[in-house]
Enzyme design. Structure first.
Site: not given
Ligand code: GLN
Length: 197
Positions: A79, A170, A172
């Site tokens: 992410c 995610h 995890e």
């Molecule tokens: N929206 C977040 C970003 O732009 C990422 C979200 C996340 O890691 N769950 O960094």
């Protein structure tokens, strides 16, 4: 035995540690630059990429992280971690660590779908991987050396370029540790010099 670090400046650190812990691994939460030296692989967790970048700069992690990536050791970003690894970010002049030849779009699912789950086929990992998306980015474009490992609704959500692995969601946050085991295999292979970079 391989040593894997989880960058612990912000985000879902504990969950990654849990998923990475096996008989063959030693897991370290990385809070100081010197800790990078002892690692065979590194996970950059989710969180908020701009905040994480600020902390990376504040604690002088930027160049050491670039050097770590250049050394051929595997890095896995989830992410926000994937955003930090991308060469390009839609709407921004520059990326951050710029280690994977891909363009990401932040918060690509919009407000309607801030968080949701889907079951996805991920090459090398499984046919029924539960993907938890939280304000997730999408991988809009990849370079020719980048392997696409998974798509959701025709959009790329998992990509790999050599020793670098990036995932929009995610892994995890579930009890299924197959995704992390895939990364552990990458680390083991790199350590045995089986990976051609
Ligand atoms: N929206 C977040 C970003 O732009 C990422 C979200 C996340 O890691 N769950 O960094």
């Amino acid at each position: 035995m391989v040593k894997i670090g989880v960058l612990a400046l912000q985000g879902a650190v504990r969950e990654h540690v849990k998923c990475l812990t096996t008989d063959e691994t030693e897991i370290i939460t990385v809070k100081r630059v010197e800790q990078l030296e002892e690692l065979d692989g590194l996970v950059i967790p989710g969180g908020e990429s701009t905040t994480m970048r600020r902390l990376i700069d504040k604690y002088d992690f930027f160049e050491p992280l670039k050097d770590f990536a250049k050394s051929g050791k595997p890095v896995f970003g989830t992410c926000a971690g994937a955003i930090l690894m991308a060469k390009k970010i839609v709407g921004q002049e520059q990326g951050h660590l710029e280690v994977i030849d891909m363009t990401v779009e932040r918060n690509a699912f919009g407000r309607q779908r801030e968080s949701f789950e889907a079951e996805l086929m991920v090459t090398g990992v499984g046919e029924d991987v539960t993907a938890v998306f939280i304000r997730a980015p999408l991988i809009k474009e990849v370079g020719e050396n980048v392997e696409i490992l998974s798509k959701y609704n025709e959009e790329i959500v998992v990509a790999r370029e050599g020793q670098f692995l990036a995932c929009s969601f995610h892994p995890e946050l579930t009890d299924d540790h197959r995704f992390h085991h895939y990364f552990i295999e990458m680390v083991k292979q790199a350590k045995n010099n089986k990976v051609v970079i």
